[in-house]
Design a protein around this motif. Structure first.
Motif, PDB file in Angstrom:
ATOM      1  N   TYR A 112       7.880 -11.813 -23.287  1.00  0.00           N
ATOM      2  CA  TYR A 112       7.601 -10.518 -23.170  1.00  0.00           C
ATOM      3  C   TYR A 112       6.079 -10.446 -22.944  1.00  0.00           C
ATOM      4  O   TYR A 112       5.666  -9.259 -22.087  1.00  0.00           O
ATOM      5  CB  TYR A 112       7.665  -9.630 -24.395  1.00  0.00           C
ATOM      6  CG  TYR A 112       9.144  -9.590 -24.516  1.00  0.00           C
ATOM      7  CD1 TYR A 112      10.000  -9.000 -23.521  1.00  0.00           C
ATOM      8  CD2 TYR A 112      10.195  -9.755 -25.681  1.00  0.00           C
ATOM      9  CE1 TYR A 112      11.398  -9.026 -23.448  1.00  0.00           C
ATOM     10  CE2 TYR A 112      11.526  -9.748 -25.896  1.00  0.00           C
ATOM     11  CZ  TYR A 112      11.961  -9.206 -24.750  1.00  0.00           C
ATOM     12  OH  TYR A 112      13.341  -8.887 -24.684  1.00  0.00           O
ATOM     13  N   ALA A 113       5.199 -11.364 -23.233  1.00  0.00           N
ATOM     14  CA  ALA A 113       3.692 -11.034 -22.989  1.00  0.00           C
ATOM     15  C   ALA A 113       3.596 -11.450 -21.593  1.00  0.00           C
ATOM     16  O   ALA A 113       2.680 -10.754 -20.829  1.00  0.00           O
ATOM     17  CB  ALA A 113       2.851 -12.150 -23.914  1.00  0.00           C
ATOM     18  N   VAL A 114       4.312 -12.416 -20.982  1.00  0.00           N
ATOM     19  CA  VAL A 114       4.108 -12.752 -19.570  1.00  0.00           C
ATOM     20  C   VAL A 114       4.526 -11.567 -18.868  1.00  0.00           C
ATOM     21  O   VAL A 114       3.884 -11.408 -17.818  1.00  0.00           O
ATOM     22  CB  VAL A 114       4.752 -14.183 -19.233  1.00  0.00           C
ATOM     23  CG1 VAL A 114       4.732 -14.267 -17.780  1.00  0.00           C
ATOM     24  CG2 VAL A 114       4.182 -15.335 -20.045  1.00  0.00           C
ATOM     25  N   THR A 115       5.583 -11.177 -19.089  1.00  0.00           N
ATOM     26  CA  THR A 115       6.222 -10.067 -18.138  1.00  0.00           C
ATOM     27  C   THR A 115       5.572  -8.815 -18.382  1.00  0.00           C
ATOM     28  O   THR A 115       5.232  -8.112 -17.279  1.00  0.00           O
ATOM     29  CB  THR A 115       7.557  -9.793 -18.319  1.00  0.00           C
ATOM     30  OG1 THR A 115       7.623  -9.558 -19.866  1.00  0.00           O
ATOM     31  CG2 THR A 115       8.534 -11.033 -18.013  1.00  0.00           C
ATOM     32  N   LEU A 116       4.903  -8.524 -19.515  1.00  0.00           N
ATOM     33  CA  LEU A 116       3.930  -7.150 -19.627  1.00  0.00           C
ATOM     34  C   LEU A 116       2.617  -7.357 -18.837  1.00  0.00           C
ATOM     35  O   LEU A 116       2.154  -6.485 -18.538  1.00  0.00           O
ATOM     36  CB  LEU A 116       3.653  -6.890 -21.360  1.00  0.00           C
ATOM     37  CG  LEU A 116       2.983  -5.607 -21.529  1.00  0.00           C
ATOM     38  CD1 LEU A 116       3.480  -4.278 -20.905  1.00  0.00           C
ATOM     39  CD2 LEU A 116       2.990  -5.613 -22.925  1.00  0.00           C
ATOM     40  N   HIS A 117       2.236  -8.743 -19.130  1.00  0.00           N
ATOM     41  CA  HIS A 117       1.052  -8.995 -18.476  1.00  0.00           C
ATOM     42  C   HIS A 117       1.144  -8.673 -16.875  1.00  0.00           C
ATOM     43  O   HIS A 117       0.153  -8.069 -16.125  1.00  0.00           O
ATOM     44  CB  HIS A 117       0.285 -10.161 -18.677  1.00  0.00           C
ATOM     45  CG  HIS A 117      -1.057 -10.407 -18.229  1.00  0.00           C
ATOM     46  ND1 HIS A 117      -2.150  -9.558 -18.423  1.00  0.00           N
ATOM     47  CD2 HIS A 117      -1.531 -11.341 -17.263  1.00  0.00           C
ATOM     48  CE1 HIS A 117      -3.171 -10.029 -17.662  1.00  0.00           C
ATOM     49  NE2 HIS A 117      -2.862 -11.129 -16.964  1.00  0.00           N
ATOM     50  N   LEU A 118       2.020  -9.194 -16.374  1.00  0.00           N
ATOM     51  CA  LEU A 118       2.560  -8.932 -14.972  1.00  0.00           C
ATOM     52  C   LEU A 118       2.656  -7.624 -14.683  1.00  0.00           C
ATOM     53  O   LEU A 118       2.089  -7.011 -13.458  1.00  0.00           O
ATOM     54  CB  LEU A 118       3.675  -9.762 -14.503  1.00  0.00           C
ATOM     55  CG  LEU A 118       3.571 -11.502 -14.552  1.00  0.00           C
ATOM     56  CD1 LEU A 118       5.046 -11.929 -14.227  1.00  0.00           C
ATOM     57  CD2 LEU A 118       2.733 -11.597 -13.319  1.00  0.00           C
ATOM     58  N   ALA A 119       3.209  -6.893 -15.283  1.00  0.00           N
ATOM     59  CA  ALA A 119       3.470  -5.406 -15.123  1.00  0.00           C
ATOM     60  C   ALA A 119       2.017  -4.759 -15.087  1.00  0.00           C
ATOM     61  O   ALA A 119       1.751  -3.756 -14.489  1.00  0.00           O
ATOM     62  CB  ALA A 119       4.483  -4.633 -15.995  1.00  0.00           C
ATOM     63  N   ALA A 120       1.124  -4.957 -16.236  1.00  0.00           N
ATOM     64  CA  ALA A 120       0.039  -4.349 -16.347  1.00  0.00           C
ATOM     65  C   ALA A 120      -0.782  -4.539 -15.071  1.00  0.00           C
ATOM     66  O   ALA A 120      -1.600  -3.783 -14.681  1.00  0.00           O
ATOM     67  CB  ALA A 120      -0.625  -4.856 -17.637  1.00  0.00           C
ATOM     68  N   LEU A 121      -0.870  -6.040 -14.599  1.00  0.00           N
ATOM     69  CA  LEU A 121      -1.629  -6.240 -13.649  1.00  0.00           C
ATOM     70  C   LEU A 121      -1.097  -5.502 -12.035  1.00  0.00           C
ATOM     71  O   LEU A 121      -2.014  -5.104 -11.577  1.00  0.00           O
ATOM     72  CB  LEU A 121      -1.496  -7.761 -13.050  1.00  0.00           C
ATOM     73  CG  LEU A 121      -2.307  -8.586 -13.882  1.00  0.00           C
ATOM     74  CD1 LEU A 121      -1.903  -9.901 -13.738  1.00  0.00           C
ATOM     75  CD2 LEU A 121      -3.669  -8.542 -13.891  1.00  0.00           C
ATOM     76  N   TRP A 122      -0.084  -5.204 -12.216  1.00  0.00           N
ATOM     77  CA  TRP A 122       0.559  -4.392 -10.848  1.00  0.00           C
ATOM     78  C   TRP A 122       0.162  -2.839 -10.987  1.00  0.00           C
ATOM     79  O   TRP A 122       0.015  -2.321 -10.182  1.00  0.00           O
ATOM     80  CB  TRP A 122       2.083  -4.598 -10.640  1.00  0.00           C
ATOM     81  CG  TRP A 122       2.572  -4.307  -9.287  1.00  0.00           C
ATOM     82  CD1 TRP A 122       2.064  -4.462  -8.303  1.00  0.00           C
ATOM     83  CD2 TRP A 122       3.768  -3.686  -9.093  1.00  0.00           C
ATOM     84  NE1 TRP A 122       2.730  -4.004  -7.243  1.00  0.00           N
ATOM     85  CE2 TRP A 122       3.929  -3.451  -7.729  1.00  0.00           C
ATOM     86  CE3 TRP A 122       5.115  -3.470  -9.839  1.00  0.00           C
ATOM     87  CZ2 TRP A 122       5.158  -3.268  -7.125  1.00  0.00           C
ATOM     88  CZ3 TRP A 122       6.045  -3.182  -9.347  1.00  0.00           C
ATOM     89  CH2 TRP A 122       5.949  -2.741  -7.928  1.00  0.00           C
ATOM     90  N   VAL A 123       0.466  -2.391 -12.459  1.00  0.00           N
ATOM     91  CA  VAL A 123       0.297  -0.939 -12.444  1.00  0.00           C
ATOM     92  C   VAL A 123      -1.104  -0.545 -12.714  1.00  0.00           C
ATOM     93  O   VAL A 123      -1.536   0.465 -12.112  1.00  0.00           O
ATOM     94  CB  VAL A 123       1.304  -0.386 -13.860  1.00  0.00           C
ATOM     95  CG1 VAL A 123       0.986   1.228 -14.199  1.00  0.00           C
ATOM     96  CG2 VAL A 123       2.828  -0.589 -13.374  1.00  0.00           C
ATOM     97  N   LEU A 124      -1.771  -1.415 -13.536  1.00  0.00           N
ATOM     98  CA  LEU A 124      -3.190  -1.129 -13.915  1.00  0.00           C
ATOM     99  C   LEU A 124      -4.438  -1.654 -13.538  1.00  0.00           C
ATOM    100  O   LEU A 124      -5.249  -1.173 -13.492  1.00  0.00           O
ATOM    101  CB  LEU A 124      -3.390  -1.110 -15.626  1.00  0.00           C
ATOM    102  CG  LEU A 124      -2.431  -0.325 -16.460  1.00  0.00           C
ATOM    103  CD1 LEU A 124      -2.429  -0.716 -17.813  1.00  0.00           C
ATOM    104  CD2 LEU A 124      -2.584   1.275 -16.322  1.00  0.00           C
TER     105      LEU A 124
END
Length: 116
Positions: free
Chosen positions: A27-39
């Motif tokens: 979940y940390a990896v997937t959240l970090h990927l999402a944060a890089l893309w969104v934020l």
């Protein structure tokens, strides 16, 4: 005691800890990927701070079924993302939605790779 997944296979406390750590890492990896893309450029420590929330919900409520787990995990992750990333509710909902989309896509891909 809550019915946990490790109880079904008799793995014991070590199996619970390892399962939790691996789920939190995923979940940390997937959240970090999402944060890089969104934020944009975000420190990975924020994703690591949020990741135990969906991991714990996935483990504790597994017996309730996938729909209950998904709803509870989404809501709790939304609150954690809003607090840790200091976002508005709308921004946290967007990031959480992308996080869950990436987690489902990567989870299905890993499942297909490992089950072959």
């Amino acid at each position: 005691m809550l019915p946990l997944q490790a109880d079904l296979v008799g793995g014991g406390p070590l199996a619970l800890v390892v399962t939790f750590v691996l789920a939190a890492l995923f979940y940390a990896v997937t959240l970090h990927l999402a944060a890089l893309w969104v934020l944009g450029d975000e420190p990975h420590q924020r994703a690591v701070a949020v990741s135990p929330v969906p991991a714990a919900i996935s483990m504790f409520f597994e017996a309730a079924g996938p729909v209950v787990v998904a709803v509870l995990a989404f809501g709790a992750t939304l609150v954690a993302v809003r607090y840790v990333y200091k976002l508005t509710t709308k921004g946290a909902a967007l990031l959480t939605t992308f996080h869950f989309a990436i987690a489902v896509i990567l989870g299905l891909a890993l499942r297909n790779l490992l089950s072959a």
